[in-house]
Design an enzyme around this catalytic site. Structure first.
Site, PDB file in Angstrom:
ATOM      1  N   SER A  61       0.795  -1.231   0.000  1.00 58.84           N
ATOM      2  CA  SER A  61       0.000   0.000   0.000  1.00 58.84           C
ATOM      3  C   SER A  61       0.829   1.282   0.000  1.00 58.84           C
ATOM      4  O   SER A  61       0.255   2.380  -0.035  1.00 58.84           O
ATOM      5  CB  SER A  61      -0.954   0.011   1.192  1.00 58.84           C
ATOM      6  OG  SER A  61      -2.041  -0.854   0.960  1.00 58.84           O
ATOM      7  N   LYS A  64      -0.100   3.655  -2.671  1.00 56.33           N
ATOM      8  CA  LYS A  64      -1.137   4.684  -2.547  1.00 56.33           C
ATOM      9  C   LYS A  64      -0.532   6.086  -2.416  1.00 56.33           C
ATOM     10  O   LYS A  64      -1.238   7.082  -2.635  1.00 56.33           O
ATOM     11  CB  LYS A  64      -2.038   4.374  -1.365  1.00 56.33           C
ATOM     12  CG  LYS A  64      -2.866   3.097  -1.546  1.00 56.33           C
ATOM     13  CD  LYS A  64      -3.821   2.880  -0.379  1.00 56.33           C
ATOM     14  CE  LYS A  64      -4.721   1.665  -0.593  1.00 56.33           C
ATOM     15  NZ  LYS A  64      -4.074   0.406  -0.196  1.00 56.33           N
ATOM     16  N   SER A 121      -6.215   3.355   4.472  1.00 53.16           N
ATOM     17  CA  SER A 121      -5.611   2.548   3.401  1.00 53.16           C
ATOM     18  C   SER A 121      -6.677   1.766   2.652  1.00 53.16           C
ATOM     19  O   SER A 121      -6.451   0.624   2.216  1.00 53.16           O
ATOM     20  CB  SER A 121      -4.552   1.594   3.961  1.00 53.16           C
ATOM     21  OG  SER A 121      -3.709   1.136   2.932  1.00 53.16           O
TER      22      SER A 121
END
Length: 382
Positions: A61, A64, A121
């Site tokens: 993640s 992101k 997230s």
């Protein structure tokens, strides 16, 4: 005619009587239990510590951060607005892993989705944002790779917006630090999102997984990541006494490990280094002689602030010299490069930066130009 050399002895603590000062003694950085890591000064981009920082790894993640960067870029351009109502697609709703729990067919404000992406997230919120910006997640991935190239991220390739495990999706600790730095320096108005500890959506309150937000008051971002292949990852940033550092730690064994190993790196950086502002944008460092101009001098300085990362003990013991071009002739435009400043010694140059004209100078009249040419001719004879 030799290049004009002016020694600066009083600017912002930079002295010329310390050339022979003993260098600072800095211990080796800590060795972290991680596959890859980096410590970067956020303001200068200087790398203070690195280990396998250019190794291509699954970023989970941390991906992101690139999605958020593009979102902030599009906001700054005015192509989208935080008030946009984003329709949640079936694909976004069905996303597995970390979720914000948005519902298919609902229309959710973009700012809410940004909070879901950054704080929680949320894979579902992230896909919804990607689709809103580019029409589809695959098209958004193309945009990610274009932005990565523009930012100088040489070891990354993205195939989705979330970091969900996929073939040929990878990045590096160095590249993640680059996009983190760009986020901090280019879009400071949105950066407070990364420090939010909790976000509630659909009556579900979720914490930010960055443990350092609770442990270290100087930490105000950025993003965690975890998959089986990537291990536990963390991109963190903190600011203390005007110095901001970024750490990226990838491939640790646990949630606790990514926090503790990142803390070691931050503490080391702040203990032994600092960011020093040497000169300010528009600061005049010299009135340079102009030949053939409507005036005889031009104010010389810097187009931007001049920052440098230094060992703490060395911050007040570095010489600086201003090297001007030997013959500066009119006309001159604002921003024309007229020389450079060199900070450091011959054996250890810390920084070189162009100095520019801070004002325009037009050509003088015919007789003024002729007189200056004659004067310059005789000066060059000696």
């Amino acid at each position: 005619m030799k290049r004009l050399l002016i020694i600066l002895s009083v600017f912002l603590g930079i002295t010329t009587n310390a050339v022979h000062a003993e260098p600072s003694l800095i211990p080796a950085p800590p060795e972290l239990a991680a596959s890859s890591y980096i410590l970067m000064d956020a303001y200068t981009g200087d790398i203070l510590v690195s280990h396998n920082a250019d190794e291509k790894l699954p970023p989970a993640s941390l991906t992101k951060l690139m999605t958020a960067y593009i979102t902030e870029y599009e906001l700054a351009r005015g192509d989208i607005s935080v008030d946009d109502k984003v329709t949640i697609s079936e694909k976004a709703w069905r996303m597995k892993g970390s979720r914000t729990f948005v519902r298919e067919g609902t229309r959710v404000p973009l700012m809410t989705l940004m909070q879901g992406m950054i704080v929680q997230s949320g894979n579902d919120a992230t896909v919804a944002i990607a689709e809103h910006i580019a029409g589809s997640e695959s098209a958004f991935a193309d945009l990610m790779n274009q932005h990565a190239k523009l930012l100088g991220m040489k070891g990354s390739h993205f195939v989705n917006a979330t970091g969900y495990p996929a073939d040929d999706h990878y990045s590096t600790a160095h590249d993640i630090a680059i996009v983190a730095r760009a986020t901090i320096t280019q879009f400071p108005e949105n950066y407070p999102l990364y420090a939010e500890k909790y976000f509630t959506y659909n009556n579900i309150r979720q914490p930010n997984r960055n443990r350092l937000l609770w442990r270290d008051k100087s930490v105000d971002g950025l993003k965690t990541g975890h998959t089986e292949a990537a291990g536990f990852c963390l991109a963190a940033s903190a600011v203390r006494n005007g110095t901001r550092l970024i750490t990226v730690v990838m491939g640790t064994k646990s949630d606790e490990a990514r926090a503790s190993e990142s803390q070691k790196l931050l503490d080391y950086g702040f203990r032994y280094y600092e960011t020093r502002k040497l000169y300010s944008r528009g600061q005049v460092v010299n009135d340079a002689r102009v030949w053939g101009g409507s005036q005889n001098t031009v104010k010389v300085g810097f187009a931007d602030d001049v920052l440098v990362t230094l060992p703490r003990q060395d911050a007040d013991s570095l010489p600086a010299s201003l090297q001007m071009n030997p013959e500066i002739e009119a006309p001159i435009k604002v921003g024309d490069v007229l020389g450079k400043i060199v900070v450091g010694t011959a054996d250890n140059i810390v920084l070189e930066r162009n100095v520019v004209a801070l004002e325009p100078v037009e050509q003088g009249g015919f007789f003024k130009r002729m007189f200056d040419k004659i004067k310059l001719f005789f000066m060059n004879l000696f």
